[in-house]
Design a protein around this motif. Structure first.
Motif, short mmCIF file in Angstrom:
data_model
loop_
_atom_site.label_atom_id
_atom_site.label_comp_id
_atom_site.label_asym_id
_atom_site.label_seq_id
_atom_site.Cartn_x
_atom_site.Cartn_y
_atom_site.Cartn_z
N PHE A 1 -52.08 0.32 3.17
CA PHE A 1 -51.80 1.68 3.58
C PHE A 1 -53.54 2.45 2.53
CE2 PHE A 1 -49.42 6.22 3.93
CZ PHE A 1 -49.72 5.59 5.67
N ILE A 2 -54.07 2.69 3.36
CA ILE A 2 -55.13 3.69 2.42
C ILE A 2 -54.56 4.66 2.63
CG2 ILE A 2 -57.42 4.07 2.47
CD1 ILE A 2 -57.62 2.04 0.86
N LEU A 3 -54.68 6.42 1.86
CA LEU A 3 -54.51 7.34 2.39
C LEU A 3 -56.16 7.82 1.52
CD1 LEU A 3 -51.11 8.30 2.24
CD2 LEU A 3 -52.51 8.70 3.36
N ALA A 4 -57.02 8.60 2.18
CA ALA A 4 -57.53 9.15 1.41
C ALA A 4 -57.68 10.73 1.26
CB ALA A 4 -59.59 8.54 2.17
N THR A 5 -58.69 11.84 0.59
CA THR A 5 -58.65 12.62 0.55
C THR A 5 -60.37 13.42 1.18
OG1 THR A 5 -58.54 13.11 -1.69
CG2 THR A 5 -56.46 13.12 -0.11
N GLN A 6 -60.45 14.51 0.97
CA GLN A 6 -61.87 15.47 0.90
C GLN A 6 -61.30 16.10 1.78
OE1 GLN A 6 -64.27 13.73 3.24
NE2 GLN A 6 -63.53 15.00 5.24
N ASN A 7 -62.21 17.33 0.48
CA ASN A 7 -62.19 18.74 0.50
C ASN A 7 -63.39 19.45 1.68
OD1 ASN A 7 -62.65 21.46 -0.56
ND2 ASN A 7 -62.77 21.03 -2.40
N PRO A 8 -62.98 19.97 2.56
CA PRO A 8 -63.96 20.55 3.49
C PRO A 8 -64.44 22.01 2.46
CG PRO A 8 -61.59 21.42 3.97
CD PRO A 8 -62.01 20.79 2.58
N ILE A 9 -64.05 22.52 1.54
CA ILE A 9 -64.89 23.18 1.07
C ILE A 9 -66.24 23.65 0.10
CG2 ILE A 9 -65.15 25.41 0.19
CD1 ILE A 9 -61.71 25.29 0.80
N GLU A 10 -66.09 22.78 -0.51
CA GLU A 10 -67.47 22.28 -1.55
C GLU A 10 -68.05 20.99 -1.05
OE1 GLU A 10 -67.80 21.49 -6.26
OE2 GLU A 10 -65.79 21.92 -5.41
N LEU B 1 -45.91 9.00 8.34
CA LEU B 1 -44.95 8.35 8.44
C LEU B 1 -45.59 7.14 9.89
CD1 LEU B 1 -41.59 9.83 7.54
CD2 LEU B 1 -42.52 8.45 6.82
N VAL B 2 -45.83 8.19 10.68
CA VAL B 2 -46.42 7.33 12.05
C VAL B 2 -47.47 6.82 12.28
CG1 VAL B 2 -47.78 8.05 14.05
CG2 VAL B 2 -45.70 9.25 13.82
N ALA B 3 -48.34 7.28 11.36
CA ALA B 3 -49.57 6.02 10.53
C ALA B 3 -49.39 4.95 9.66
CB ALA B 3 -50.72 6.94 8.81
N PHE B 4 -48.51 5.20 8.90
CA PHE B 4 -47.54 4.01 7.61
C PHE B 4 -46.92 3.55 9.36
CE2 PHE B 4 -45.12 2.69 4.69
CZ PHE B 4 -46.48 2.03 4.19
N LEU B 5 -46.29 3.25 10.09
CA LEU B 5 -45.73 2.74 10.81
C LEU B 5 -46.51 1.83 12.20
CD1 LEU B 5 -42.62 4.55 12.12
CD2 LEU B 5 -42.27 2.66 10.59
N ALA B 6 -47.07 2.29 12.02
CA ALA B 6 -48.24 2.24 12.62
C ALA B 6 -49.56 1.04 11.89
CB ALA B 6 -49.39 3.18 14.05
N GLY B 7 -49.75 0.91 11.22
CA GLY B 7 -50.04 0.00 9.77
C GLY B 7 -51.91 0.54 9.89
N THR C 1 -50.04 4.82 17.60
CA THR C 1 -49.16 6.23 17.35
C THR C 1 -48.14 6.54 18.09
OG1 THR C 1 -51.06 7.71 17.34
CG2 THR C 1 -51.43 6.65 15.65
N ALA C 2 -48.63 6.82 19.79
CA ALA C 2 -48.00 7.44 20.45
C ALA C 2 -46.28 6.44 20.38
CB ALA C 2 -48.23 7.69 21.88
N LYS C 3 -46.56 5.32 19.77
CA LYS C 3 -45.54 4.09 20.23
C LYS C 3 -44.44 5.05 18.75
CE LYS C 3 -47.28 0.05 22.67
NZ LYS C 3 -46.87 -1.18 22.65
N ALA C 4 -44.83 4.34 17.45
CA ALA C 4 -44.96 4.65 16.83
C ALA C 4 -44.30 6.46 16.04
CB ALA C 4 -46.04 4.79 14.96
N ARG C 5 -44.49 7.17 16.54
CA ARG C 5 -44.26 8.33 16.78
C ARG C 5 -42.48 8.70 17.31
NH1 ARG C 5 -42.83 13.10 20.37
NH2 ARG C 5 -43.37 14.67 19.09
#
Length: 333
Positions: free
Chosen positions: A155-164, A39-45, A273-277
């Motif tokens: 808003f881009i949300l990217a995922t990655q698997n840290p194991i494989e 939510l912080v990231a989203f508010l911070a754009g 992000t501090a402002k958004a929080r």
């Protein structure tokens, strides 16, 4: 706070932020700090990179968030054969039946949505990664010499698997820097796992209601930039960022463990992000605790550790935690 919004409008808008989190938590069990950081990231754009092993509800969090936000949502499954045109779009040949003339029409790709889930971003080649990251930075795409603006908010949300890591294309540090936050998702607690198993194996499904519109989100994002941060805290952020750089720091373990430190974009991200929080907490001014809370997700992908640190299992999170301890906070706060 702003010329466009009255004090009553601002209060109504801020009251919706806790409602938004409550709607998401109808589906997502636990992960409280993860939701706060999103939510912080989203508010911070800004955009987020989520890292976690399979089965920790990364995709579900994003999908549920889009439902509660009354926004369009598209998911792109990144694979080794995915091409830039698969995400941006392409031109198709059409015919005007009244005149018989043929013309090219741009067919928009899945990037044209408010929230885009880039699932397993490190499974696709650099060319396609670059197309996505250009859209993240410019909020527009170019095809055939013509520029097409993307929907806002975007808003881009990217995922990655840290194991494989076999058959993957890790994001270079310069591209990682485009993400406002790197959020690590861990395993649930004992009680959270019990609740997950109880709530997700029956017939009952949670009804997520949309509580905030696209226009209200843009108003909230504009409001974030008006949150006050005094000069002492700006200088404090600057000291933290500069202390991550081994060539200019006075902190011994940074010189020992860090190969490259964070750049100025990290300082901008930490302040925003501090402002958004602060706004999420119902405040119109940043406190040191806001900076401390956001320092780790802001810096963990912007500090590059050296071989010695990796051999000793020293992470960038550890460096950030140590810097927060040793750098003196402003005495006036």
């Amino acid at each position: 706070m702003t010329a466009e919004l009255t004090e009553k409008d601002i209060k109504t808008l801020l009251d919706k932020l806790p409602q938004l989190k409550n709607e998401i938590q109808k589906v997502i069990v636990g992960q409280d700090h993860i939701l706060d950081e999103l939510l912080v990231a989203f508010l911070a754009g800004g955009h987020c990179l989520l890292e976690g092993v399979p089965g920790l509800a990364k995709t579900l969090i994003v999908k549920t968030m889009s439902q509660a936000l009354k926004l369009s949502f598209r998911r792109i499954q990144f694979t080794p054969d995915l091409m830039p045109t698969d995400i941006i779009g392409t031109e198709i040949l059409e015919e005007d039946h009244s005149t018989g003339k043929r013309f090219f029409k741009f067919n928009k790709g899945p990037l044209f949505a408010n929230i885009v889930l880039a699932d397993e971003i490190n499974r696709t080649p650099p060319k396609t990664q670059s197309a996505l990251l250009e859209a993240m930075q410019e909020f527009e795409v170019t095809y055939g010499g013509q520029t097409y603006p993307l929907d806002k908010p975007f808003f881009i949300l990217a995922t990655q698997n840290p194991i494989e890591q076999a058959g993957t294309y890790p994001l270079p540090e310069a591209q990682l820097d485009r993400f406002l936050l790197l959020i690590k998702i861990g395993y649930p607690t004992d009680q959270e796992e019990f609740d997950i198993l109880s709530r997700t194996t029956g017939t009952k499904k949670a009804d997520v209601k949309a509580v905030i519109s696209a226009g209200e989100i843009q108003q909230a994002q504009a409001l974030v930039r008006q949150v006050n941060i005094n000069e002492d805290l700006v200088r404090y952020v600057s000291q933290i960022i500069r202390a991550t750089r081994p060539d200019s720091t006075t902190v011994p373990y940074v010189k020992e463990w860090v190969r490259w430190g964070a750049g100025p974009r990290a300082g901008q991200a930490l302040i925003l992000t501090a402002k958004a929080r602060a706004l999420l907490k119902g405040r119109y001014a940043v406190l040191p605790e806001d900076i401390h809370a956001m320092a780790t997700p802001v810096l963990r992908h912007r500090i590059l550790m050296n071989f010695k640190a990796e051999a000793e299992n020293i992470t960038s999170d550890r460096v950030t935690e140590e810097l927060i301890k040793v750098i003196e906070r402003p005495k006036t706060l």
